[in-house]
Write a protein that holds these residues in place. Structure first.
Motif, mmCIF file in Angstrom:
data_model
loop_
_atom_site.group_PDB
_atom_site.id
_atom_site.type_symbol
_atom_site.label_atom_id
_atom_site.label_comp_id
_atom_site.label_asym_id
_atom_site.label_seq_id
_atom_site.Cartn_x
_atom_site.Cartn_y
_atom_site.Cartn_z
ATOM 1 N N TYR A 1 -1.445 -8.858 -5.523
ATOM 2 C CA TYR A 1 -0.361 -8.432 -5.170
ATOM 3 C C TYR A 1 0.322 -7.592 -6.343
ATOM 4 O O TYR A 1 0.322 -7.872 -7.601
ATOM 5 C CB TYR A 1 0.873 -9.252 -4.913
ATOM 6 C CG TYR A 1 0.606 -9.949 -3.267
ATOM 7 C CD1 TYR A 1 1.067 -9.325 -1.996
ATOM 8 C CD2 TYR A 1 -0.501 -10.841 -3.162
ATOM 9 C CE1 TYR A 1 0.990 -9.672 -0.887
ATOM 10 C CE2 TYR A 1 -0.635 -11.353 -1.916
ATOM 11 C CZ TYR A 1 0.090 -10.769 -0.725
ATOM 12 O OH TYR A 1 -0.281 -11.275 0.278
ATOM 13 N N VAL B 1 14.269 -4.352 -1.230
ATOM 14 C CA VAL B 1 13.387 -4.497 -0.084
ATOM 15 C C VAL B 1 12.901 -3.728 0.820
ATOM 16 O O VAL B 1 11.823 -3.237 1.294
ATOM 17 C CB VAL B 1 13.603 -6.039 0.176
ATOM 18 C CG1 VAL B 1 12.819 -6.427 1.432
ATOM 19 C CG2 VAL B 1 13.319 -7.071 -1.066
ATOM 20 N N ASN B 2 14.065 -3.262 1.497
ATOM 21 C CA ASN B 2 13.865 -2.096 2.663
ATOM 22 C C ASN B 2 13.336 -1.122 2.150
ATOM 23 O O ASN B 2 12.424 -0.452 2.809
ATOM 24 C CB ASN B 2 15.406 -1.780 3.106
ATOM 25 C CG ASN B 2 15.925 -2.911 3.858
ATOM 26 O OD1 ASN B 2 15.375 -3.967 4.180
ATOM 27 N ND2 ASN B 2 17.359 -2.810 4.187
ATOM 28 N N ILE C 1 9.395 -1.611 1.958
ATOM 29 C CA ILE C 1 8.953 -2.011 3.502
ATOM 30 C C ILE C 1 8.584 -0.865 3.940
ATOM 31 O O ILE C 1 7.484 -0.572 4.564
ATOM 32 C CB ILE C 1 9.872 -2.665 4.500
ATOM 33 C CG1 ILE C 1 10.114 -4.110 3.745
ATOM 34 C CG2 ILE C 1 9.568 -2.742 5.828
ATOM 35 C CD1 ILE C 1 11.108 -5.067 4.547
ATOM 36 N N ASN D 1 5.157 0.517 2.183
ATOM 37 C CA ASN D 1 4.046 -0.215 1.854
ATOM 38 C C ASN D 1 3.706 -1.049 3.059
ATOM 39 O O ASN D 1 4.475 -1.538 3.751
ATOM 40 C CB ASN D 1 4.371 -1.172 0.803
ATOM 41 C CG ASN D 1 4.457 -0.314 -0.452
ATOM 42 O OD1 ASN D 1 3.696 0.007 -1.145
ATOM 43 N ND2 ASN D 1 5.858 -0.242 -1.104
ATOM 44 N N LYS D 2 2.400 -1.386 3.133
ATOM 45 C CA LYS D 2 1.726 -2.022 4.439
ATOM 46 C C LYS D 2 2.463 -3.241 4.604
ATOM 47 O O LYS D 2 2.715 -3.915 5.414
ATOM 48 C CB LYS D 2 0.276 -2.151 4.284
ATOM 49 C CG LYS D 2 -0.321 -0.655 4.660
ATOM 50 C CD LYS D 2 -0.240 -0.443 6.305
ATOM 51 C CE LYS D 2 -0.196 0.886 6.655
ATOM 52 N NZ LYS D 2 0.484 1.194 7.871
ATOM 53 N N GLU D 3 2.533 -4.114 3.296
ATOM 54 C CA GLU D 3 2.659 -5.391 3.382
ATOM 55 C C GLU D 3 3.667 -5.730 2.067
ATOM 56 O O GLU D 3 3.556 -5.245 1.070
ATOM 57 C CB GLU D 3 1.810 -6.420 3.156
ATOM 58 C CG GLU D 3 2.102 -7.844 3.228
ATOM 59 C CD GLU D 3 0.998 -8.826 2.855
ATOM 60 O OE1 GLU D 3 -0.191 -8.509 2.785
ATOM 61 O OE2 GLU D 3 1.316 -10.084 2.511
ATOM 62 N N VAL D 4 4.880 -6.316 2.357
ATOM 63 C CA VAL D 4 5.765 -6.782 1.379
ATOM 64 C C VAL D 4 6.266 -8.323 1.621
ATOM 65 O O VAL D 4 6.702 -8.710 2.651
ATOM 66 C CB VAL D 4 7.135 -5.860 1.305
ATOM 67 C CG1 VAL D 4 8.101 -6.349 0.146
ATOM 68 C CG2 VAL D 4 6.904 -4.421 1.251
ATOM 69 N N ARG D 5 5.978 -8.887 0.645
ATOM 70 C CA ARG D 5 6.034 -10.305 0.603
ATOM 71 C C ARG D 5 7.451 -10.822 -0.165
ATOM 72 O O ARG D 5 7.437 -10.760 -1.331
ATOM 73 C CB ARG D 5 4.707 -11.140 -0.010
ATOM 74 C CG ARG D 5 4.722 -12.348 0.455
ATOM 75 C CD ARG D 5 3.140 -12.617 0.363
ATOM 76 N NE ARG D 5 2.970 -14.078 0.189
ATOM 77 C CZ ARG D 5 1.696 -14.706 0.262
ATOM 78 N NH1 ARG D 5 0.863 -14.120 0.174
ATOM 79 N NH2 ARG D 5 1.735 -15.988 0.446
ATOM 80 N N VAL D 6 8.462 -11.165 0.451
ATOM 81 C CA VAL D 6 9.748 -11.239 0.097
ATOM 82 C C VAL D 6 10.099 -12.772 -0.147
ATOM 83 O O VAL D 6 10.083 -13.258 0.712
ATOM 84 C CB VAL D 6 10.840 -10.235 0.890
ATOM 85 C CG1 VAL D 6 12.208 -10.807 0.127
ATOM 86 C CG2 VAL D 6 10.465 -9.115 1.318
#
Lengths: 278, 278
Positions: free
Chosen positions: A110, A172-173, A176, A179-184
């Motif tokens: 990541y 974060v918004n 998102i 990007n395809k995946e955001v791990r918050v």
């Protein structure tokens, strides 16, 4: 004078824990000041002979070194161990968590985004756990994102523990949407905000308010400013010697709160003094 | 009459792909209507003898069954295969992705949150890939979150491909504030919004606008409403037979767009007719 303490004030969980650790290792030294309060550092020195190192290179063989709540960069920890120092880790568990998240997510390919202040020791420590330092990015504002080039389209994000959630969500918004995946990971600690909320509540129900903390401490100044909004007679002091009996004339209830670096014994002295006024 | 087509209109990538697949399997049958356009279904029947099943139980041994873009629930797929049907999967790749995410995240002990319409076939299909159905939750509004009990404090979220990003972010933000980890997969497809943006742009530069699509289709009605905001002379038709030459009197440029279920050949007929007006 009747006194009411805020429902949350003073040291957070991590600082209380670090001080207990320091008290249980007489003759140890901290790497950097344990907290931003000289009275408390003096007390640890006088009562437990806890010393203070400013630089890694000053550490001597077989020293016992206490890591403070912010944590330290991974390589500094390695160097300390290489010097045969006995390392006592008082890093706040809420800071160890983002360090471990960055380590794990970085290994899983990541790209890492840290919301925080790049110059803050906590952030420097957390950042150091990234496997690929070029793909660990630090931002303070959503607009900082524009200049970044992530190596992956999977992003893992963590926040400095003392940051505001609202701004973290903005950042974060923005991630998102692109990007395809955001791990918050929500690594923000509520302690600072709990003290603020409690100060807000208390200051609106008393007729005089005392805030105890360093006059240069940003979180103490913030508490003072919140209290003044609700209670015009709000005073900021560093310790009980600064109290003025005139503040309490014709008042019935005094609220007391304290900044995150103010030890309980200083607060208790203030409470005792204020209670002694008629 | 001069005609200008919107820069994006009509079928999305997934529907175009499904129709190509259907054309290449003569005598196959679709499970449910391939798209919401009877003229196109008739064309596939007449030109390629593509049939239509409404219920799984009607499928006969050795039938060739085309799965439509929405996908179908996992067990339905299993049952089809058990019936010795030859299954041709025309599920849109943008729908296969959330299916696989739900499968993987569910195995890794994440609670699953789907932003979408629980009655929509796409959502039913995606939901079915969760290992623990009790921990796969579907919401349409941020307020729906309150009633949910997640089994884990790690949440993985996906969205129905046609949903609005703004509302997805609202839901995700609410989750981030209450959970340690939220793994956000941006599975929203831009196609619907690209058609809308293009309609907005085109309708503000023409003096008459024709929107082609089903009069009951919500995405077509949405396009028509966007066009009317910018161009008062915007007309909604299902095909070229509904064109009225009066609409084009004293006009110089006609914009044309089409809903997501309108095939190119119907659009082309309209373009040809409008161009023939003086």
């Amino acid at each position: 004078m009747k006194v009411k303490l805020a429902s949350n004030y003073g040291f957070c969980f991590g600082v209380k824990r670090a001080i207990k650790i320091a008290e249980s290792y007489e003759n140890a030294s901290t790497m950097g000041p344990l907290i931003h309060n000289q009275d408390e550092i003096n007390r640890l020195k006088n009562d437990y002979n806890v010393g203070l190192y400013k630089e890694l290179k000053d550490v001597k063989d077989n020293d016992t070194i206490i890591i403070r709540t912010h944590g330290i960069p991974k390589d500094d920890l390695k160097n300390l161990k290489a010097q045969n120092a006995k390392v006592i880790n008082a890093t706040c568990p809420f800071v160890t968590t983002p360090q471990q998240i960055v380590k794990k997510m970085s290994k899983e390919d990541y790209s890492i985004l840290i919301f925080g202040d790049a110059d803050h020791p906590e952030v420097k420590g957390v950042q150091s756990y990234g496997q690929d330092q070029e793909d660990v990015h630090i931002v303070l504002e959503p607009s900082d994102l524009e200049a970044l080039n992530f190596k992956h389209n999977k992003i893992a994000t963590i926040a400095q523990t003392t940051k505001k959630k609202e701004k973290y969500l903005e950042i974060v918004n923005s991630l998102i949407l692109k990007n395809k995946e955001v791990r918050v990971f929500n690594t923000i600690c509520d302690a600072t905000f709990e003290n603020q909320d409690a100060a807000r509540e208390l200051s609106s129900e008393v007729d005089v308010m005392v805030v105890i903390g360093g006059k240069n401490s940003s979180n103490t100044k913030q508490l003072h400013s919140i209290c003044k909004e609700n209670c015009i007679d709000s005073y900021l002091i560093e310790n009980e010697s600064e109290l003025d009996s005139k503040w309490f004339e014709n008042k019935t209830l005094c609220g007391i709160t304290a900044g995150a670096s103010t030890p309980d014994w200083i607060i208790q002295q203030v409470v005792n003094s204020v209670e002694s006024y008629n």
